[in-house]
Design a protein around this motif. Structure first.
Motif, short mmCIF file in Angstrom:
data_model
loop_
_atom_site.label_atom_id
_atom_site.label_comp_id
_atom_site.label_asym_id
_atom_site.label_seq_id
_atom_site.Cartn_x
_atom_site.Cartn_y
_atom_site.Cartn_z
N LYS A 170 11.97 -4.61 -0.94
CA LYS A 170 10.78 -5.15 -1.44
C LYS A 170 10.82 -6.49 -1.35
N SER A 171 11.65 -7.27 -1.77
CA SER A 171 11.64 -8.67 -1.78
C SER A 171 11.72 -9.14 -0.35
N ASN A 172 12.43 -8.70 0.56
CA ASN A 172 12.32 -9.12 2.11
C ASN A 172 10.81 -8.90 2.51
N ALA A 173 10.39 -7.86 2.30
CA ALA A 173 9.00 -7.46 2.73
C ALA A 173 8.05 -8.50 2.27
N LEU A 174 7.95 -8.63 0.85
CA LEU A 174 7.22 -9.77 0.35
C LEU A 174 7.33 -11.06 0.78
N ASN A 175 8.42 -11.45 1.32
CA ASN A 175 8.80 -12.80 1.77
C ASN A 175 8.55 -12.83 3.20
N ASN A 176 7.94 -11.95 3.58
CA ASN A 176 7.53 -11.96 5.14
C ASN A 176 5.96 -11.39 5.24
N GLY A 177 5.15 -11.37 4.26
CA GLY A 177 3.74 -11.13 4.00
C GLY A 177 3.46 -9.62 4.46
N LEU A 178 4.58 -8.84 4.13
CA LEU A 178 4.23 -7.45 4.33
C LEU A 178 4.21 -6.78 2.84
N LEU A 179 3.31 -6.22 2.66
CA LEU A 179 2.96 -5.56 1.08
C LEU A 179 3.52 -4.36 0.95
N PRO A 180 4.60 -4.26 0.03
CA PRO A 180 4.85 -2.86 -0.40
C PRO A 180 4.17 -2.37 -1.34
N VAL A 181 3.36 -1.34 -1.21
CA VAL A 181 2.64 -0.66 -2.31
C VAL A 181 3.27 0.75 -2.92
N GLN A 182 3.76 0.68 -4.24
CA GLN A 182 4.20 1.94 -4.56
C GLN A 182 3.39 2.52 -5.52
N VAL A 183 3.10 3.76 -5.09
CA VAL A 183 2.03 4.80 -5.50
C VAL A 183 3.10 6.08 -6.28
N SER A 184 1.98 6.54 -7.16
CA SER A 184 2.72 7.69 -7.73
C SER A 184 3.03 8.87 -6.67
N GLU A 185 4.02 9.92 -7.13
CA GLU A 185 4.28 11.09 -6.05
C GLU A 185 3.34 11.94 -5.74
N ASP A 186 2.23 11.84 -6.72
CA ASP A 186 1.28 12.80 -6.43
C ASP A 186 0.32 12.09 -5.68
N PHE A 187 -0.13 11.07 -5.68
CA PHE A 187 -1.05 10.23 -5.02
C PHE A 187 -0.41 10.19 -3.42
N LEU A 188 1.08 9.95 -3.26
CA LEU A 188 1.57 9.79 -2.05
C LEU A 188 1.31 11.42 -1.53
N ALA A 189 1.71 12.25 -2.12
CA ALA A 189 1.43 13.91 -1.47
C ALA A 189 0.01 13.93 -0.66
N GLN A 190 -0.85 13.35 -1.74
CA GLN A 190 -2.28 13.88 -1.57
C GLN A 190 -2.61 12.91 -0.16
N LEU A 191 -1.98 11.86 0.04
CA LEU A 191 -2.31 10.75 1.01
C LEU A 191 -1.80 11.51 2.30
N PHE A 192 -0.66 11.86 2.49
CA PHE A 192 -0.01 12.85 3.43
C PHE A 192 -0.92 13.78 3.97
N GLU A 193 -1.31 14.54 2.87
CA GLU A 193 -2.35 15.63 3.31
C GLU A 193 -3.66 15.18 3.90
N VAL A 194 -4.20 14.09 3.28
CA VAL A 194 -5.40 13.61 3.87
C VAL A 194 -5.20 13.26 5.33
N ILE A 195 -4.05 12.45 5.71
CA ILE A 195 -3.85 12.02 6.94
C ILE A 195 -3.57 13.17 8.01
N GLU A 196 -2.92 14.04 7.45
CA GLU A 196 -2.68 15.07 8.55
C GLU A 196 -3.62 15.92 8.69
N LYS A 197 -4.64 16.12 7.83
CA LYS A 197 -5.87 16.68 8.09
C LYS A 197 -7.01 16.16 8.93
N ASP A 198 -7.17 14.58 8.80
CA ASP A 198 -7.84 14.05 9.80
C ASP A 198 -7.32 12.52 9.82
N PRO A 199 -6.79 12.07 10.81
CA PRO A 199 -6.21 10.77 11.17
C PRO A 199 -6.98 9.70 10.97
#
Ligand code: SF4
Lengths: 200, 470
Positions: free
Chosen positions: A109-138
Motif C-alpha cells: 500500500k505505501s509503495n503504491a501510494l509513493n508511486n501515484g498508484l491508488l490502492p482502494v480498499q472496498v468491502s468484500e461484498d462490494f468486491l464480489a459485486q464488482l467481479f460479477e458486474v465486470i464478468e457480465k459485461d466488461p
C-alpha cells in the motif's frame, strides 16, 4: 520525482479474482536485477501471463481482449510478501492507476501510494459485486473519486467510500512526494536529533 | 487529574521517542536509527538522490551488504551473471561515493542483511531499523521497531534519515507453556500463521510474549520476528531481557563501558507496562504445537506434520478457487496426508534459519546418518561469521561425513535470484520463509519447515516426523 496527480478516474476494469496475490507473482524475483525503475510493466505477472517458452497464456486475464482499462480489481489480501517496490512500478508501468481489493498488505500500500498508484480498499461484498458486474459485461465502468473518497459502480449507481490518510490524499491530489517534504524539514530534523534522539 | 502517566506498550514507547514532528493526527515525520541496504532495492534510490542533487544525510547510520543475488560457491571469482554483477558493482560504487560502510562479497562480515546486523551488535533495543526488505522484522527480536520499506522510502531515509508514517495498531500474541521435543521456534511461528492466516496481523505491530517466547534463545526469537511479516504484520518484536543483553554484550558495535551501562538502563525501561492496552490480544498454548509443514502456496497454509491437508468441505466456499489453484500448483489433493510424500531438495539457510544454532541443529540430527539418495541438499550459512563458526565447531566435517556440503553465505534458494534455483515441478523442504509460487525458482514447489524437520527429510528422502528419531 513528483508523482502523477490523481483526482478522479472513470474506467473499465481488469478483473483478477485471485486471493493472496503476492509480490512474487506480481513481479518474480529474477526480474529484480535492473538498476533502473523503467520497463517493469512488460514483466507484470510474468509467470501467469506467459508459458515457459514465452508465448502468452490465453487463460490469463491480461491476455484476454475482453478486458481492458486502467483499474485492476483483485481478490482479498493483495500485495503480500516482499517489500519490492518493483511490484508497484510494474503495475503502474503497465498502465494501471488504481488497484481495488478488499484488503491490501501494508508495504504494498505505501509503495503504491509513493508511486501515484491508488490502492482502494472496498468491502468484500462490494468486491464480489464488482467481479460479477465486470464478468457480465466488461464494458461496465467504475468511477474512483479521490476528493470525495468514493468508488462507484456506474451502471448500478452503487457506491462505497474508502479510506486514505489525509496526508497521502493531499500528496496524490497535488502530485507531491514525501522526499520533497522531508528534505524541506532537514533543519528541524537536525534540531530534533541534537535535543531528543536516543541514538548516538 | 491522575498523576500516573498513561501506561504504554513497548511499541508506543519506542514509537513516541522517534516522532520528530506530527504532520496531522495520524501521520508524523519519524526518525530512523539504523538503515540497512543491499544490492537489489537500493540502486534506484541512489539514482533518485543523484537526480535531485541530494547527498546522503547520515552515511554512518546506513550499513550495506551484498546478499540477495550473490553465488554461494566460488565467491572469490567474478559473479557470472551479468545483471547480478552489475547490481553488486553498483552498490559498491554507491557506497564508496556516499561514504557508506559496505560489507561486500568476501568481506569477513558479509552475509544476509538480517543475520549480520544482530551478529555485529548493530541491532540494539529501542532502535528504529529499516531496510528495503520485508524481513527487516527480524531485528524486532531485540525489542526494536524494525520493518521493511520500498525503494522510494530507502531514498527518503538516505535523504533525511526520516520517513513519513502513520501510527500502527498494536497486537500482542502470547504463547505460554513448554515446547515439545524436536520442536523449534520455527514451528511456533508457522503454527501461529496457520491459525491466524497470512493476513491475520495486517496493519499491526505485534509483540510476542509469554513463557514459551521468553524461554527462547536470541536466534530462535529472530526466527519468530522474521516471519511476523508472513502474518501480514508491519513488524514483530520481543521485549528485551537478560537473554537479549547477554547476546549483545561484547559484540563489535555494541556499546562498551560507561556507554553500555547507560544503554542497559534505558533498555530496561522498554518492556510494555503491565497495564498497557493492546488493540488486539491472542493466546496460544505451546503444548498444542507439533512439528509444522506447509502444504500450499502461502505461509498460512501450514499444518502439524501428522495432519492431513484440509478436504474441500473444511475450506470456506469463497476460498475454494484459491485453495484449489494452490493445491494444483503443489501437485497435492485435498485430504491427503503429508507424511511420506517424496521430496527432491532440502534447503537450510536464509535469514529465518541460517544461523549457527540452525546449522548445529541440522548437523546434530544428521550426525551418524546418511543423506537420502533422492535428495539434493543446499546448506547455506547466513553469513561469513556463521560459516567460520560452523567450521570452527567441525560442523562442516559432520555434514560431509553424512553426505552434505556447506556452501558459502547468501540468500541463495530463499528467493532464487542467484544460481540456486529449485527446478520446475520439484519438491523442496525449505527452512526459509516463503512458499509462494515460483519463489524458489519458476515452478518450484516449496514446503516450509524447521531445520530439524528438514534434517529428518534429508536423511529419509520424504516428509518425516523428526520426533520418530528422538
Ligand atoms: S534470506 Fe530470503 S528473506 Fe532473508 S533477506 Fe534474503 S531473500 Fe530476503
Amino acid at each position: 520525482m513528483p508523482i502523477e496527480k490523481f483526482v478522479k478516474l472513470t474506467s473499465t476494469c481488469v478483473p483478477l479474482p485471485v486471493e493472496n496475490v503476492d509480490t512474487d507473482q506480481i513481479i518474480p524475483a529474477r526480474f529484480l536485477k535492473a538498476t533502473t525503475r523503467e520497463g517493469f510493466g512488460a514483466k507484470l505477472f510474468y509467470d501467469w501471463r506467459y508459458n515457459p517458452g514465452g508465448s502468452p497464456r490465453e487463460d490469463f486475464v491480461l491476455n484476454n481482449t475482453r478486458y481492458s482499462g486502467s483499474i485492476l480489481v483483485a481478490g482479498k489480501n493483495f500485495g503480500s510478501g516482499s517489500s519490492r517496490e518493483h511490484a508497484a512500478w510494474a503495475i503502474s508501468d503497465y498502465g494501471f492507476r488504481v488497484v481495488v481489493s478488499s484488503f491490501f498488505a501494508d508495504i504494498f500500500k505505501s509503495n503504491a501510494l509513493n508511486n501515484g498508484l491508488l490502492p482502494v480498499q472496498v468491502s468484500e461484498d462490494f468486491l464480489a459485486q464488482l467481479f460479477e458486474v465486470i464478468e457480465k459485461d466488461p464494458h461496465n465502468t467504475i468511477t474512483v473519486d479521490l476528493e470525495n473518497q468514493t468508488i462507484s459502480i456506474d451502471s448500478l449507481q452503487r457506491s462505497e467510500s474508502f479510506e486514505i490518510s489525509a496526508y497521502k490524499k493531499s500528496c496524490m491530489l497535488n502530485g507531491y512526494d514525501d522526499i520533497d517534504y522531508l528534505v524541506s524539514k532537514v533543519a528541524e530534523i537536525e534540531k530534533w536529533e541534537k535535543a531528543d534522539s536516543v541514538d548516538a | 487529574m491522575s498523576s500516573n502517566p498513561k501506561p504504554k506498550t513497548i511499541i508506543e514507547k519506542i514509537w513516541d521517542k522517534h516522532v520528530v514532528q506530527a504532520i496531522d493526527e495520524e501521520t508524523s515525520v519519524f526518525y530512523i536509527d539504523r538503515h540497512f541496504i543491499h544490492e537489489v532495492t537500493s540502486p534506484q534510490a541512489f539514482t533518485g538522490l543523484r537526480n535531485r542533487g541530494i547527498k546522503v544525510a547520515r552515511p554512518h547510520k546506513t550499513v550495506a551488504t551484498a546478499d540477495h543475488n550473490i553465488p554461494t560457491q566460488d565467491q572469490h571469482l567474478t559473479i557470472h551473471d551479468e545483471l547480478s554483477r552489475l547490481q553488486v558493482n553498483t552498490l559498491t560504487k554507491n557506497c564508496a561515493e556516499n561514504g557508506i560502510e559496505l560489507y561486500g562479497l568476501n568481506h569477513p562480515y558479509n552475509g544476509i542483511v538480517h543475520v549480520i546486523g544482530p551478529e555485529l551488535g548493530i541491532t540494539q533495543p529501542g532502535m528504529t531499523i529499516v531496510c528495503g526488505d520485508s524481513h527487516t522484522s527480524t531485528h524486532g527480536a531485540f525489542g526494536t521497531i524494525a520493518f521493511g520499506i520500498g525503494t522510494s522510502e530507502v531514498e527518503m531515509v538516505l535523504a533525511s534519515q526520516c520517513l513519513i508514517l502513520s501510527k500502527p495498531k498494536k497486537m500482542r500474541i502470547n504463547v505460554e507453556g513448554k515446547l515439545g521435543k524436536g520442536l523449534k521456534s520455527k514451528d511456533i511461528v508457522l503454527y501461529i500463521i496457520s491459525q491466524i492466516s497470512a493476513s491475520g496481523a495486517t496493519g499491526y505491530f505485534v509483540e510476542f510474549a509469554g513463557s514459551a517466547i521468553r524461554d527462547l534463545s536470541m536466534e530462535a526469537r529472530m526466527t519468530i520476528c522474521n516471519m511476523s511479516i508472513e502474518m501480514g504484520a508491519r513488524g514483530g518484536l520481543i521485549a528485551p531481557d537478560k537473554t537479549t543483553f547477554d547476546y549483545i554484550n561484547g559484540r563489535e558495535m555494541a556499546p562498551k563501558g560507561e556507554e553500555w551501562e547507560k544503554a542497559l538502563a534505558y533498555w530496561k525501561t522498554l518492556p510494555s507496562d503491565s497495564d498497557a492496552v493492546f488493540d488486539k490480544e491472542l493466546h496460544f498454548d505451546a503444548g498444542d504445537i507439533e512439528p509444522m509443514i506447509t502444504y500450499g502456496t502461502n505461509p498460512g497454509m501450514g499444518l502439524g506434520i501428522s495432519k492431513k491437508i484440509p478436504s474441500l468441505d473444511e475450506v470456506k466456499p469463497n476460498a475454494h478457487p484459491s485453495f484449489i489453484k494452490s493445491l494444483e500448483y503443489m501437485g497435492f489433493a485435498p485430504g491427503e496426508p503429508m507424511l511420506g510424500k517424496p521430496v527432491d531438495y532440502v534447503f537450510v539457510g536464509s535469514c529465518t534459519n541460517g544461523r549457527i544454532e540452525d546449522l548445529r541443529a541440522f548437523a546434530g540430527f544428521v550426525m551418524g546418518k546418511k543423506k537420502a539418495e533422492n535428495i539434493t541438499a543446499w546448506i547455506v550459512p547466513g553469513s561469513k561469521q556463521v560459516e567460520a563458526q560452523a567450521k570452527k565447531e567441525g560442523l562442516d566435517a559432520i555434514l560431509r561425513e553424512a553426505g552434505f556440503e556447506l556452501r558459502q553465505p547468501g540468500c541463495s534458494a530463499c528467493l532464487a535470484m542467484n544460481e540456486d534455483k529449485i527446478p520446475k515441478g520439484k519438491y523442496a523442504v525449505s527452512t526459509s520463509n516463503r512458499n509462494f509460487e515460483g519463489r524458489q525458482g519458476p515452478g518450484a514447489r516449496t514446503m516450509l519447515a524447521s531445520p530439524i524437520t528438514a534434517a529428518a527429510v534429508a536423511v529419509t528422502g520424504r516428509i518425516t516426523d523428526p520426533r520418530n528419531f528422538l
